[in-house]
Motif scaffolding. Structure first.
Motif, PDB file in Angstrom:
ATOM      1  N   UNK A 147     -33.278  10.455 -83.173  1.00 36.68           N
ATOM      2  CA  UNK A 147     -32.310   9.709 -82.374  1.00 36.68           C
ATOM      3  C   UNK A 147     -30.903   9.788 -82.939  1.00 36.68           C
ATOM      4  N   UNK A 148     -29.942   9.595 -82.070  1.00 34.26           N
ATOM      5  CA  UNK A 148     -28.556   9.345 -82.431  1.00 34.26           C
ATOM      6  C   UNK A 148     -28.132   8.062 -81.736  1.00 34.26           C
ATOM      7  N   UNK A 213     -34.289  15.588 -87.411  1.00 37.39           N
ATOM      8  CA  UNK A 213     -34.690  14.703 -88.523  1.00 37.39           C
ATOM      9  C   UNK A 213     -33.588  14.535 -89.571  1.00 37.39           C
ATOM     10  N   UNK A 214     -32.826  15.596 -89.801  1.00 38.43           N
ATOM     11  CA  UNK A 214     -31.768  15.533 -90.803  1.00 38.43           C
ATOM     12  C   UNK A 214     -30.620  14.615 -90.383  1.00 38.43           C
ATOM     13  N   UNK A 215     -30.287  14.642 -89.087  1.00 35.11           N
ATOM     14  CA  UNK A 215     -29.081  13.952 -88.613  1.00 35.11           C
ATOM     15  C   UNK A 215     -29.340  12.655 -87.872  1.00 35.11           C
ATOM     16  N   UNK A 274     -17.200  12.400 -88.572  1.00 28.97           N
ATOM     17  CA  UNK A 274     -16.360  13.530 -88.962  1.00 28.97           C
ATOM     18  C   UNK A 274     -17.060  14.379 -90.023  1.00 28.97           C
ATOM     19  N   UNK A 275     -17.617  13.708 -91.041  1.00 29.52           N
ATOM     20  CA  UNK A 275     -18.256  14.424 -92.148  1.00 29.52           C
ATOM     21  C   UNK A 275     -19.503  15.171 -91.699  1.00 29.52           C
ATOM     22  N   UNK A 276     -20.265  14.584 -90.772  1.00 28.80           N
ATOM     23  CA  UNK A 276     -21.537  15.182 -90.355  1.00 28.80           C
ATOM     24  C   UNK A 276     -21.355  16.283 -89.325  1.00 28.80           C
ATOM     25  N   UNK A 277     -20.494  16.038 -88.341  1.00 27.99           N
ATOM     26  CA  UNK A 277     -20.383  16.960 -87.212  1.00 27.99           C
ATOM     27  C   UNK A 277     -19.033  17.678 -87.115  1.00 27.99           C
ATOM     28  N   UNK A 278     -18.082  17.313 -87.963  1.00 27.90           N
ATOM     29  CA  UNK A 278     -16.787  17.965 -87.927  1.00 27.90           C
ATOM     30  C   UNK A 278     -15.960  17.642 -86.702  1.00 27.90           C
ATOM     31  N   UNK A 279     -16.226  16.485 -86.097  1.00 31.45           N
ATOM     32  CA  UNK A 279     -15.547  16.097 -84.854  1.00 31.45           C
ATOM     33  C   UNK A 279     -14.703  14.853 -85.092  1.00 31.45           C
ATOM     34  N   UNK A 280     -13.457  14.912 -84.660  1.00 26.89           N
ATOM     35  CA  UNK A 280     -12.546  13.780 -84.822  1.00 26.89           C
ATOM     36  C   UNK A 280     -12.000  13.384 -83.444  1.00 26.89           C
TER      37      UNK A 280
END
Length: 295
Positions: A147-148, A213-215, A274-280
């Motif tokens: 899940x997210x 599972x990682x994210x 930002x750190x996980x997906x590189x999206x701001x």
């Protein structure tokens, strides 16, 4: 799984975020987008039946009970839609081996922190709506499904009921408006939420086998920067092009009592996103300007 084999079940397609997601998720799979008539989250039996019929590999759930003040006197419906239904979606996702994307709120916090909330800060909702959304988060985690959970805040757009549309309506009718100036948060355009969600999910498609599972977990997803409701209103009128601008008077929240308590500080840090997906996310002013030109 290739995009042509992937089925995405999208709830609440007529809502602010659901409407944008129906467009933003294109290319990621076959999107089965349902409104309340097709999937009513207050009917838990229907929720199970629909998921089992559609057999999605991904469920995206922006549908929610969002009437914050009404929830104070409509506790059962708010808890069923915001608390129990996400748990059912999560259980069915787990059974299918599917993943779930769900949206939560800044209202899971009490607003007393000095500074922006991070995902691991203690939750302490101050109203029924916040408690119902927290219950949904907890039910999803308890299910063990991939899940997210995206916590967002002060959502607005060009459709539905939201602060932007209310201000534009009242501003055209009145010479002066009184707006709360001591509650701080990040106004977040529904299209920003949909765009960032689609970008994250595109990464899941091209990512490694263990991407989910990682994210899996909770992430804060709001516009960058912050303002008060008063500052938000003033910026709306500055961009509105109204022939006659109303005066916007700042008032304390105590001068505008509501059935549901609101947190004084709704600011949430996006650093994990930002750190996980590189999206701001863009600054709230930039997003508002884009939204206003899209009206």
């Amino acid at each position: 799984m290739s995009a042509d084999q992937r089925t995405i079940l999208l709830t609440g397609v007529n809502g602010q975020v659901g409407f944008e997601l129906a467009r933003g998720l294109q290319g990621l799979g076959k999107v089965v987008a349902l409104d309340r008539a097709g999937l009513d989250l207050s009917d838990l039996g229907q929720v199970r039946r629909v998921v089992r019929d559609v057999k999605p590999s991904l469920i995206v759930n922006p549908a929610a009970y969002t009437a914050v003040d009404k929830a104070e006197s409509d506790v059962g419906a708010a808890m069923r839609i915001n608390g129990e239904a996400p748990g059912v979606l999560a259980e069915e996702a787990k059974r299918l081996g599917a993943a779930l994307v769900h949206y939560s709120t800044d209202y899971v916090f009490d607003g007393t922190k000095d500074g922006a909330y991070v995902e691991d800060d203690a939750v302490n909702p101050q109203n029924v709506y916040g408690r119902s959304k927290l219950a949904g988060e907890q039910a999803i985690v308890a299910s063990g499904c991939d899940h997210l959970i995206f916590r967002t805040s002060w959502v607005y757009g060009t459709r539905g009921k939201n602060f932007l549309l209310t201000m534009l309506k009242l501003g055209a009718e009145r010479d002066e408006l009184s707006v709360v100036a001591d509650q701080i948060g990040a106004p977040t355009w529904s299209k920003t939420i949909a765009a960032l969600t689609a970008n994250v999910l595109a990464q899941s498609v091209t990512g490694p086998r263990k991407w989910w599972p990682k994210n899996s977990g909770a992430y804060h997803l709001t516009a960058s920067g912050s303002t008060s409701w008063h500052g938000f209103a003033q910026e709306i009128f500055d961009l509105s092009g109204l022939a006659k601008m109303p005066a916007v008077k700042p008032i304390p929240a105590s001068a505008y009592p509501t059935p549901a308590a609101r947190p004084a500080n709704s600011c949430m840090s996006n650093e994990k996103l930002i750190a996980t997906f590189g999206l701001r996310a863009p600054d709230w002013r930039e997003a508002l300007q884009l939204c206003m030109t899209a009206r």
